[in-house]
Design an enzyme around this catalytic site. Structure first.
Site, PDB file in Angstrom:
ATOM      1  N   ASP A  38      24.920  15.398 -10.957  1.00 18.64           N
ATOM      2  CA  ASP A  38      26.314  15.204  -9.960  1.00 18.64           C
ATOM      3  C   ASP A  38      27.667  16.374  -9.870  1.00 18.64           C
ATOM      4  OD1 ASP A  38      25.583  12.737 -10.284  1.00 18.64           O
ATOM      5  OD2 ASP A  38      27.789  12.791 -11.577  1.00 18.64           O
ATOM      6  N   ALA A  39      27.591  16.706 -10.272  1.00 13.02           N
ATOM      7  CA  ALA A  39      27.852  18.338  -9.547  1.00 13.02           C
ATOM      8  C   ALA A  39      27.681  18.336  -8.161  1.00 13.02           C
ATOM      9  CB  ALA A  39      28.495  19.446 -10.951  1.00 13.02           C
ATOM     10  N   SER A  87      19.266 -21.711   3.673  1.00  7.96           N
ATOM     11  CA  SER A  87      20.030 -21.552   1.908  1.00  7.96           C
ATOM     12  C   SER A  87      18.139 -22.315   1.655  1.00  7.96           C
ATOM     13  CB  SER A  87      20.570 -22.932   2.030  1.00  7.96           C
ATOM     14  OG  SER A  87      20.293 -23.833   2.472  1.00  7.96           O
ATOM     15  N   GLU A 121      10.824 -14.666  -7.240  1.00  6.50           N
ATOM     16  CA  GLU A 121      12.104 -13.888  -7.048  1.00  6.50           C
ATOM     17  C   GLU A 121      12.667 -13.817  -8.469  1.00  6.50           C
ATOM     18  OE1 GLU A 121      12.958 -13.151  -2.978  1.00  6.50           O
ATOM     19  OE2 GLU A 121      11.576 -12.918  -2.279  1.00  6.50           O
ATOM     20  N   LYS A 123      16.308 -14.909  -9.113  1.00 11.05           N
ATOM     21  CA  LYS A 123      17.539 -15.702  -7.676  1.00 11.05           C
ATOM     22  C   LYS A 123      18.802 -14.829  -8.256  1.00 11.05           C
ATOM     23  CE  LYS A 123      19.563 -19.419  -5.753  1.00 11.05           C
ATOM     24  NZ  LYS A 123      20.479 -18.705  -5.990  1.00 11.05           N
ATOM     25  N   ASP A 125      22.591 -13.925  -8.900  1.00 11.02           N
ATOM     26  CA  ASP A 125      24.189 -14.558  -8.361  1.00 11.02           C
ATOM     27  C   ASP A 125      24.736 -13.619  -8.665  1.00 11.02           C
ATOM     28  OD1 ASP A 125      25.444 -16.633  -8.752  1.00 11.02           O
ATOM     29  OD2 ASP A 125      25.407 -16.614 -10.568  1.00 11.02           O
ATOM     30  N   ARG A 144      27.381 -13.737   4.413  1.00 14.06           N
ATOM     31  CA  ARG A 144      26.468 -14.945   4.979  1.00 14.06           C
ATOM     32  C   ARG A 144      27.788 -16.159   5.574  1.00 14.06           C
ATOM     33  NH1 ARG A 144      25.039 -20.681   3.507  1.00 14.06           N
ATOM     34  NH2 ARG A 144      22.944 -20.796   4.045  1.00 14.06           N
ATOM     35  N   TYR A 230      20.339  -5.860  -3.519  1.00 15.07           N
ATOM     36  CA  TYR A 230      18.714  -6.358  -3.240  1.00 15.07           C
ATOM     37  C   TYR A 230      18.330  -6.435  -2.193  1.00 15.07           C
ATOM     38  CZ  TYR A 230      18.004  -4.798  -7.918  1.00 15.07           C
ATOM     39  OH  TYR A 230      17.848  -3.791  -9.498  1.00 15.07           O
ATOM     40  N   LYS A 297       8.332 -18.138  -3.574  1.00 15.78           N
ATOM     41  CA  LYS A 297       8.584 -18.289  -1.643  1.00 15.78           C
ATOM     42  C   LYS A 297       6.541 -18.279  -1.730  1.00 15.78           C
ATOM     43  CE  LYS A 297      12.773 -15.490  -0.951  1.00 15.78           C
ATOM     44  NZ  LYS A 297      12.889 -14.100  -1.463  1.00 15.78           N
ATOM     45  N   LYS A 321      16.094 -23.214 -10.622  1.00 20.15           N
ATOM     46  CA  LYS A 321      17.313 -22.919 -11.173  1.00 20.15           C
ATOM     47  C   LYS A 321      16.873 -22.906 -13.427  1.00 20.15           C
ATOM     48  CE  LYS A 321      21.029 -22.126  -9.197  1.00 20.15           C
ATOM     49  NZ  LYS A 321      22.045 -23.065  -8.400  1.00 20.15           N
ATOM     50  N   CYS A 415      49.344 -16.669 -42.529  1.00 24.04           N
ATOM     51  CA  CYS A 415      47.458 -16.241 -42.527  1.00 24.04           C
ATOM     52  C   CYS A 415      47.459 -17.874 -42.620  1.00 24.04           C
ATOM     53  CB  CYS A 415      47.539 -15.423 -43.388  1.00 24.04           C
ATOM     54  SG  CYS A 415      45.617 -15.033 -43.914  1.00 24.04           S
ATOM     55  N   CYS A 418      45.073 -17.532 -45.981  1.00 22.40           N
ATOM     56  CA  CYS A 418      45.584 -16.818 -47.981  1.00 22.40           C
ATOM     57  C   CYS A 418      47.558 -17.008 -47.778  1.00 22.40           C
ATOM     58  CB  CYS A 418      45.557 -16.102 -48.273  1.00 22.40           C
ATOM     59  SG  CYS A 418      46.370 -14.429 -46.720  1.00 22.40           S
ATOM     60  N   CYS A 433      46.429 -10.517 -40.711  1.00 18.93           N
ATOM     61  CA  CYS A 433      47.085 -11.236 -42.401  1.00 18.93           C
ATOM     62  C   CYS A 433      47.087  -9.934 -42.816  1.00 18.93           C
ATOM     63  CB  CYS A 433      45.864 -11.732 -42.960  1.00 18.93           C
ATOM     64  SG  CYS A 433      46.288 -11.688 -44.408  1.00 18.93           S
ATOM     65  N   CYS A 439      44.038 -12.323 -48.851  1.00 20.53           N
ATOM     66  CA  CYS A 439      43.599 -13.149 -49.147  1.00 20.53           C
ATOM     67  C   CYS A 439      41.758 -13.524 -49.046  1.00 20.53           C
ATOM     68  CB  CYS A 439      43.095 -12.446 -47.539  1.00 20.53           C
ATOM     69  SG  CYS A 439      42.684 -13.165 -46.177  1.00 20.53           S
TER      70      CYS A 439
HETATM   71  S1  IVH Z   1      15.673 -16.595  -0.010  1.00 19.38           S
HETATM   72  C1  IVH Z   1      14.952 -17.779   3.127  1.00 19.38           C
HETATM   73  N1  IVH Z   1      15.588 -14.779  -2.464  1.00 19.38           N
HETATM   74  O1  IVH Z   1      20.354 -17.872  -2.801  1.00 19.38           O
HETATM   75  C2  IVH Z   1      15.920 -18.323   1.818  1.00 19.38           C
HETATM   76  N2  IVH Z   1      17.727 -16.005  -1.475  1.00 19.38           N
HETATM   77  O2  IVH Z   1      20.397 -20.426  -2.050  1.00 19.38           O
HETATM   78  C3  IVH Z   1      17.027 -17.748   1.738  1.00 19.38           C
HETATM   79  N3  IVH Z   1      19.524 -15.640  -3.234  1.00 19.38           N
HETATM   80  O3  IVH Z   1      22.633 -17.814   0.116  1.00 19.38           O
HETATM   81  C4  IVH Z   1      17.201 -17.028   0.644  1.00 19.38           C
HETATM   82  N4  IVH Z   1      18.397 -14.117  -4.967  1.00 19.38           N
HETATM   83  O4  IVH Z   1      22.763 -15.341  -1.940  1.00 19.38           O
HETATM   84  C5  IVH Z   1      16.617 -15.571  -1.409  1.00 19.38           C
HETATM   85  N5  IVH Z   1      15.543 -13.575  -4.105  1.00 19.38           N
HETATM   86  C6  IVH Z   1      16.216 -14.480  -3.357  1.00 19.38           C
HETATM   87  C7  IVH Z   1      17.989 -14.709  -3.431  1.00 19.38           C
HETATM   88  C8  IVH Z   1      18.303 -15.156  -2.642  1.00 19.38           C
HETATM   89  C9  IVH Z   1      19.667 -14.674  -4.466  1.00 19.38           C
HETATM   90  C10 IVH Z   1      20.592 -16.759  -2.815  1.00 19.38           C
HETATM   91  C11 IVH Z   1      21.122 -16.079  -1.558  1.00 19.38           C
HETATM   92  C12 IVH Z   1      21.134 -17.634  -1.600  1.00 19.38           C
HETATM   93  C13 IVH Z   1      21.037 -18.630  -2.320  1.00 19.38           C
HETATM   94  C14 IVH Z   1      20.426 -19.589  -1.363  1.00 19.38           C
END
Ligand code: IVH
Length: 689
Positions: A38-39, A87, A121, A123, A125, A144, A230, A297, A321, A415, A418, A433, A439
């Site tokens: 880092d330095a 979405s 992939e 998903k 959060d 978005r 990512y 996908k 999910k 407590c 006891c 306690c 106790c």
């Molecule tokens: S693809 C055309 N890939 O999920 C597809 N979305 O519920 C558009 N998300 O708004 C999204 N990981 O915030 C894609 N590997 C992933 C994802 C991902 C998380 C989220 C993203 C999106 C939401 C949709």
């Protein structure tokens, strides 16, 4: 006159530095494989900062120095995405995945036995963002929003070191990179710990923390949060033909220097999808980031185009999910559990709720400070979280749903196990306690400690046997140990007549002429280790003198500060503890103590109680240590340095700076003759001890 034009050498150096720093950022934040300490990195960055400060014309939009700072905004500007951000359709069961795959194959008119290749992939959060690169340089970044228009958060996104300010290789004229900004769990924990320490509001989960961190009008705040990114797709692309599969597209993003999740895999058909889902679910707890499912996908991007979209969600993708890690439920009651060390933990009794894959009926509320900070009340609707192997907790209350009869949570009066008094240290959240010896919750620990080698040293009484004795109900306090007989012991598992007899003999031995210091240590008074026990024994001589000591005289013992003094006083003030001690010393058990002469006078005979003094220089009639000991015995606290609070300073030959300091502060100075006079007066009839 403007600033001087930078010399070519400066321009070249700046270019080199930018390239080097970007390469280090990439290795550190994307590849996770730094090559310089880092330095060294800091030196490069500092050099570039200085160069740019001297020659502002050298600043470029992709300079790593642009990551820091940036003036705070008044509001975020709306930003129209060139290509809408879609979405995802959600699936929750295996059936939903079969159904998705069936629709895909139907639309593509595939044969029954033709499996579709998918990319699976995690998903993530976090929150979706779009990064717009023009000629390879990060031009803007936006959330978005509603999918068409988001908020421009460029200055904040620039502070994420894993996001390249300039793409590597040969990027297209224009590309919208789509991906997720998230907060690693470790960063989230650190952020919340810091907030809690300052008594500030904590974030409910990493996602909220990431969103809150990104939506800061002051980019320097965002810069202080360990956000990560990512990439998982693209929007508009101009001036280049991108690869034909999702998998190759992700490889392209990585080549440009963007972080791509390492768990992404290409799978075949529904079976491949479901196997991936099961595998990732099993690994979920071990990841350093929250995921809420898997995204499948269709790998072939030509087929993706053929499938198209419905209602802003692509037909070629599905979000499968995981069970939710957060749920809402009702807080029915709060109970207090007493841990092995005596610490009380408030535990929420919940209306049963399915979360994180199990039915939860209780969750921790941590401590009273947390309850107050979150303003949790009995009857409230609360958000509970069961994430990974982390202990389930109540993370927040839903204030809008509070019933009028919601009840404030209060500590029990004593407590719950006891009935001993509760104690709370100043500046600490934990409530304890004080009945350490009596106790039931602390029983095993207390007995193990009592029997240990440096304590009563009962040979053959190991931890396992203690557990057995307590579990069998044969021993409830340390005094009960001495009521054991070999017959009853021999009835225990793995205990023969011989070892039973040996144990009884060892117990008999252990109770004769126990040095006071050992006994004090064995009692397991919090923060009283062997050394402190020794100091207490030497100072007070007898158990009776120690028990009669008040806080002030306790603090006169060398090494005993205000905290330990309170612990000792609390311990002996608790009748449950003294009952056990009396049982030990009573005729039935007959434990005998080896007590010494007190080095301290009883409190009422301490003329120097509450006074602080200093001894410096060489005395003729006694050593400095002896002088200190005699002063301490008279109740004085002997300090190492002179302050305004010092009552007097005893000076021998060659006293040094302490004398000067005393004179400066106007503190009374006693030379040896005067000191001896006074000492005779203070010690009076009691003699020099
Ligand atoms: S693809 C055309 N890939 O999920 C597809 N979305 O519920 C558009 N998300 O708004 C999204 N990981 O915030 C894609 N590997 C992933 C994802 C991902 C998380 C989220 C993203 C999106 C939401 C949709």
């Amino acid at each position: 006159m403007g600033p001087e034009a930078p010399p070519d050498a400066a321009r070249e150096r700046a270019t080199t530095l930018r390239r080097e720093i970007a390469a280090h950022d990439h290795r550190y934040y994307v590849l996770d494989a730094p090559t310089v300490p880092d330095a060294e990195y800091d030196r490069l960055l500092r050099e570039l900062l200085e160069l740019e400060a001297r020659h502002p014309q050298l600043v470029t939009p992709d300079s790593p120095t642009r990551r820091v700072g940036g003036a705070p905004l008044d509001a975020f500007a709306p930003f129209e995405h060139l290509e809408p951000m879609l979405s995802l359709a959600n699936g929750f069961s295996d059936d939903d995945v079969h159904e998705f795959d069936r629709r895909v194959r139907e639309r593509l008119e595939l044969a029954e036995d033709e499996a579709v290749a998918y990319v699976a992939e995690p998903k993530l959060d976090g929150l979706a963002v779009s990064l717009l690169y023009r000629d390879g340089v990060l031009a803007s970044a936006a959330t978005r929003g509603d999918g068409r228009t988001g908020e421009e958060v460029t200055a904040n996104v620039r502070t994420l070191r894993s996001i390249p300010l300039r793409l590597r290789g040969t990027p297209p004229r224009l590309v919208e990179v789509r991906g997720e900004i998230y907060l690693p769990r470790s960063g989230f924990a650190a952020l919340n710990a810091r907030a809690a320490e300052r008594g500030e509001k904590t974030f409910v989960n990493p996602r909220n923390a990431a969103a809150g961190s990104l939506r800061q009008l002051d980019p320097s705040i965002t810069a202080s949060r360990p956000l990560a990114f990512y990439g998982y797709g693209v929007g508009r692309v101009d001036g280049a033909e991108l690869p034909g599969t999702q998998q190759a597209l992700l490889a392209q993003l990585a080549e440009w220097g963007l972080p791509v999740n390492g768990l992404i895999a290409r799978v075949e058909g529904v079976d491949g999808c479901l196997a991936y889902h099961a595998d990732l679910l099993a690994r979920r707890d071990g990841l350093d980031y929250d995921i809420d499912g898997v995204v499948y996908k269709v790998d072939d991007r030509r087929l993706q185009r053929e499938l198209g979209q419905v209602a802003r969600a692509p037909r070629w993708a599905l979000a499968h999910k995981f069970p939710a890690e957060e749920e809402v439920t009702r807080l029915l009651d709060v109970e207090f559990q007493v841990g092995r060390t005596g610490v009380l933990t408030p535990v929420a009794r919940l209306e049963p709720v399915f979360v994180g894959g199990v039915t939860l009926t209780s969750a921790t509320l941590h401590n009273m400070d947390e309850i107050a900070r979150k303003d949790v009340r009995v009857g409230d609707t609360v958000i509970v979280r069961r994430a990974g192997d982390v202990i389930s907790e109540v993370v927040a209350t839903v204030a809008e749903r509070r019933p009028p009869d919601a009840r404030v949570v209060s500590l029990p009066p004593a407590c719950p196990v006891c009935g001993s008094a509760l104690a709370r240290d100043e500046g600490e959240s934990a409530v304890r306690c004080s009945g350490g010896l009596a106790c039931a919750a602390q029983r095993k620990r207390a007995i193990r400690h009592f029997a240990a080698r440096h304590a009563m040293d009962v040979e053959g009484l190991g931890d396992k046997l203690v557990d057995q004795l307590v579990d069998a109900g044969l021993v409830t306090s340390v005094a009960d140990l001495y009521r054991l007989d070999s017959e009853r012991l021999a009835g225990l598992e793995r205990m023969g007549a011989k070892s039973a007899a040996n144990l009884v003999a060892a117990l008999e031995r252990s109770k004769r002429d126990v040095p006071l210091a050992r006994f004090l240590f064995a009692l397991g008074i919090r923060d009283v280790g062997e050394r402190t026990a020794q100091a207490l024994a030497e100072h007070f001589g007898t158990l009776a003198a120690l028990r009669a000591a008040d806080l002030e005289s306790l603090q006169a013992v060398p090494d005993v500060g205000p905290v330990v003094a309170v612990r000792v006083a609390e311990f002996f003030a608790e009748p449950h503890n003294t009952e056990v001690i009396e049982a030990l010393l009573g005729t039935e058990v007959g434990l005998t103590l080896e007590e010494g002469a007190a080095t301290a006078l009883p409190a009422e005979a301490q003329p120097l109680a509450g006074k602080s003094c200093v001894v410096t220089g060489t005395l003729e009639s006694m050593t400095r240590d002896e002088a200190k000991r005699r002063l301490q015995r008279l109740g004085a606290k002997v300090a190492g340095s002179v302050s305004k609070k010092t009552a007097f300073v005893v000076v021998g030959a060659a006293p040094g700076s302490k004398l000067a300091r005393a004179q400066e502060l106007g503190v009374e100075v006693l030379e040896e003759a005067g000191f001896l006079d006074r000492l005779a007066g203070w010690e009076g009839d009691s003699g020099p001890g």
